[in-house]
Design an enzyme around this catalytic site. Structure first.
Site, mmCIF file in Angstrom:
data_model
loop_
_atom_site.group_PDB
_atom_site.id
_atom_site.type_symbol
_atom_site.label_atom_id
_atom_site.label_comp_id
_atom_site.label_asym_id
_atom_site.label_seq_id
_atom_site.Cartn_x
_atom_site.Cartn_y
_atom_site.Cartn_z
ATOM 1 C CE1 TYR A 30 -3.539 -2.653 0.584
ATOM 2 C CE2 TYR A 30 -2.564 -3.047 2.746
ATOM 3 C CZ TYR A 30 -3.452 -3.398 1.750
ATOM 4 O OH TYR A 30 -4.260 -4.480 1.931
ATOM 5 C CD1 TRP A 34 -6.712 2.876 1.706
ATOM 6 C CD2 TRP A 34 -4.595 2.943 1.029
ATOM 7 N NE1 TRP A 34 -6.604 2.106 0.579
ATOM 8 C CE2 TRP A 34 -5.323 2.125 0.144
ATOM 9 C CE3 TRP A 34 -3.233 3.145 0.786
ATOM 10 C CZ2 TRP A 34 -4.748 1.491 -0.958
ATOM 11 C CZ3 TRP A 34 -2.651 2.517 -0.308
ATOM 12 C CH2 TRP A 34 -3.407 1.707 -1.161
ATOM 13 C CG ASN A 35 -10.219 8.753 4.785
ATOM 14 O OD1 ASN A 35 -10.135 8.914 5.985
ATOM 15 N ND2 ASN A 35 -11.094 9.407 4.043
ATOM 16 C CD1 TRP A 36 -9.471 2.961 6.688
ATOM 17 C CD2 TRP A 36 -10.705 2.524 8.509
ATOM 18 N NE1 TRP A 36 -9.847 1.640 6.638
ATOM 19 C CE2 TRP A 36 -10.616 1.340 7.742
ATOM 20 C CE3 TRP A 36 -11.430 2.485 9.696
ATOM 21 C CZ2 TRP A 36 -11.220 0.137 8.136
ATOM 22 C CZ3 TRP A 36 -12.038 1.287 10.079
ATOM 23 C CH2 TRP A 36 -11.926 0.143 9.312
ATOM 24 C CD GLN A 102 -10.285 3.511 3.586
ATOM 25 O OE1 GLN A 102 -9.476 4.349 3.968
ATOM 26 N NE2 GLN A 102 -9.961 2.258 3.350
ATOM 27 N N GLY A 158 -13.930 -0.218 4.059
ATOM 28 C CA GLY A 158 -12.656 -0.576 4.689
ATOM 29 C C GLY A 158 -12.570 -2.058 5.006
ATOM 30 C CG ASP A 160 -11.056 -3.937 1.125
ATOM 31 O OD1 ASP A 160 -11.491 -3.002 1.824
ATOM 32 O OD2 ASP A 160 -9.961 -3.889 0.565
ATOM 33 N NE ARG A 193 -4.788 -8.482 -1.175
ATOM 34 C CZ ARG A 193 -5.012 -7.238 -0.737
ATOM 35 N NH1 ARG A 193 -4.689 -6.914 0.501
ATOM 36 N NH2 ARG A 193 -5.558 -6.345 -1.513
ATOM 37 C CE1 TYR A 340 -6.609 -7.211 3.213
ATOM 38 C CE2 TYR A 340 -8.486 -6.961 1.768
ATOM 39 C CZ TYR A 340 -7.341 -6.460 2.306
ATOM 40 O OH TYR A 340 -6.931 -5.214 1.930
ATOM 41 C CD GLU A 384 -3.163 -5.838 5.511
ATOM 42 O OE1 GLU A 384 -2.377 -6.682 5.004
ATOM 43 O OE2 GLU A 384 -3.976 -5.179 4.830
HETATM 44 C C1 2M8 Z 1 -7.395 -2.529 2.372
HETATM 45 O O1 2M8 Z 1 -8.040 -1.973 1.258
HETATM 46 C C2 2M8 Z 1 -7.365 -1.674 0.015
HETATM 47 C C3 2M8 Z 1 -8.373 -0.949 -0.873
HETATM 48 O O2 2M8 Z 1 -8.741 0.246 -0.272
HETATM 49 C C4 2M8 Z 1 -6.831 -2.857 -0.739
HETATM 50 O O3 2M8 Z 1 -7.042 -4.005 -0.343
HETATM 51 O O4 2M8 Z 1 -6.200 -2.644 -1.752
HETATM 52 C C5 2M8 Z 1 -8.400 -2.511 3.557
HETATM 53 O O5 2M8 Z 1 -7.939 -3.302 4.612
HETATM 54 C C6 2M8 Z 1 -8.647 -1.082 3.998
HETATM 55 O O6 2M8 Z 1 -9.459 -1.042 5.142
HETATM 56 C C7 2M8 Z 1 -7.340 -0.353 4.285
HETATM 57 O O7 2M8 Z 1 -7.613 1.003 4.525
HETATM 58 C C8 2M8 Z 1 -6.341 -0.492 3.117
HETATM 59 C C9 2M8 Z 1 -4.960 0.033 3.486
HETATM 60 O O8 2M8 Z 1 -4.500 -0.537 4.688
HETATM 61 O O9 2M8 Z 1 -6.201 -1.849 2.726
#
Ligand code: 2M8
Length: 417
Positions: A30, A34-36, A102, A158, A160, A193, A340, A384
């Site tokens: 990532y 990311w927002n939250w 989010q 969030g 997913d 995933r 996940y 995670e």
């Molecule tokens: C996950 O989501 C992203 C898409 O937004 C992904 O899988 O690509 C989720 O766990 C989400 O809640 C979280 O904000 C993000 C980044 O940790 O990963």
């Protein structure tokens, strides 16, 4: 590692994932803001650098849209390691962003950071207050059209791929999305995933939004996916009240957020599933309930919502695993301990659920959840998420929100942050 070593490691993770004013969730998997995740990062930073905590909010709000939405990803810098990137979203924003939002944990955690550090925070909070207000108004206008808070894409929740979304996802046609290459499965094991059928549908929903120029009215009226989410409803309900408290502390008028909170509370019966004796996700196109218990329902206490009927059901779900609240009921046929959001225990969600228990005076439950989360992180590291049955660490390592909630809540050294 002892507590002080774990605290130091957690701080190192936050610093290491800092890309200059904003924090990525983990490198590789990532690579954007990311927002939250970012708001949790701020909570973690606030335990040792309050100023840096507020900067995280500033960079998050740098992506706010003119209509008030705060997007779920801000693409500050191109990175080929993540799909779907800015060109797929096609939102035309500067900086480039995704086109959905989010969970709004920002007002709640901003209030906590402010109350723990009032002098160092007041001016910074005053700067973001109108932005928070505009975002909450956006939720009210564009996501609470049917009463409870809805999500227009599983990514918006969030959580997913949790089974909550199965009924809505069943009616999404993912067969015409064209060729694309996923990047996530190049970073972590594919068995942890979402599957290909899920991804096809995620992309189909995204393409609908892009093709209508991210017109929120069109998305709500005719988009391929619209489900009411108990987690989002509880998070937003609490956030409205926390925003009202912020307004009062700053000498501003609190009537808008108070009114929005009252309306949202009045909408709760719409997501009460009598058969399940719990709050449940509901497809707003068909009225169908998901009929599955998950961590979203556990957030009721976070919004000061209590109900003796739900309590027995939820405690049985928690008692069926060893480590924290599972994202989905272990007794349900959809449960998958490592995939996940279809079963695993997420330290970050545990921290919110515990905040709910604590606020309702249920200190035993709050402490049990903290203890179980401590065990996961101490044995497995700052991952995670975790298998709730045997504690196996899953997903990305050196994860920002796991480190952040360690510092702000789980660590034995964490005070009232
Ligand atoms: C996950 O989501 C992203 C898409 O937004 C992904 O899988 O690509 C989720 O766990 C989400 O809640 C979280 O904000 C993000 C980044 O940790 O990963």
């Amino acid at each position: 590692m002892d507590t002080s070593q774990l605290d130091a490691a957690a701080r190192d993770i936050l610093r290491g994932n800092d890309r200059g004013g904003y924090t990525i969730p983990t490198s590789g998997l990532y690579p954007y803001q990311w927002n939250w995740d970012s708001v949790f990062a701020a909570w973690g930073f606030s335990t040792f650098d309050v100023d840096r905590a507020w900067t995280e909010f500033d960079t998050l709000f740098s992506g706010q849209w003119a209509d008030g939405m705060v997007p779920h990803i801000i693409f500050h810098q191109q990175d080929p390691g993540y799909f779907p990137g800015p060109e797929v979203w096609g939102t035309g924003q500067t900086p480039p962003t995704s086109g959905i939002s989010q969970p709004p944990v920002a007002a709640t955690l901003a209030r906590r950071i402010f109350e723990a550090n009032p002098d160092a925070s007041e001016a910074r909070l005053r700067t973001i207050y109108p932005k928070l207000l505009a975002w909450h108004r956006w939720w009210r206008e564009h996501r609470c059209t049917h009463g409870p808070a809805a999500v227009t894409h599983p990514w918006e929740s969030g959580r997913d791929n949790c089974p909550d979304w199965d009924p809505g996802m069943a009616s999404v046609d993912g067969s015409n999305v064209g060729e694309y290459t996923r990047r996530d499965t190049g970073h972590v094991d594919a068995s942890m995933r979402p599957g290909k059928a899920d991804y096809d549908r995620y992309i189909a929903i995204l393409q609908f939004g892009r093709d209508c120029g991210w017109d929120q009215r069109e998305i709500i009226a005719n988009g391929p996916f619209l489900m009411a989410d108990p987690a989002m409803t509880f998070i937003l309900l609490r956030a409205h009240r926390d925003l009202a408290a912020i307004a009062r502390a700053l000498g501003e008028d609190d009537s808008d957020p108070m009114g929005w909170a009252a309306d949202l509370e009045a909408a709760l019966p719409k997501i009460w599933n009598e058969d399940l004796s719990c709050y449940d996700a509901r497809d707003l196109r068909t009225g169908t309930f998901a009929n599955v218990l998950g961590s979203g329902a556990f957030l009721a206490w976070y919004a000061r919502v209590e109900n003796p009927e739900m309590e027995k059901r939820l405690m049985a779900v928690w008692d069926a695993v060893k480590y924290g609240v599972p994202s989905s009921d272990p007794k349900a046929r959809t449960f998958d301990a490592r995939r996940y959001w279809r079963g695993p225990s997420w330290p970050v969600v545990n921290s919110l659920i515990a905040m709910g228990f604590q606020g309702m005076g249920r200190t035993d439950e709050a402490e049990r959840l903290r203890r179980e989360t401590v065990e996961l992180i101490t044995n497995g590291g700052f991952y995670e998420y975790f298998d709730p049955l045997d504690g196996t660490a899953c997903g990305g390592s050196n994860f920002t929100w796991t480190a952040a909630i360690w510092l702000a809540w789980a660590s034995p050294s964490a005070g009232e942050n």
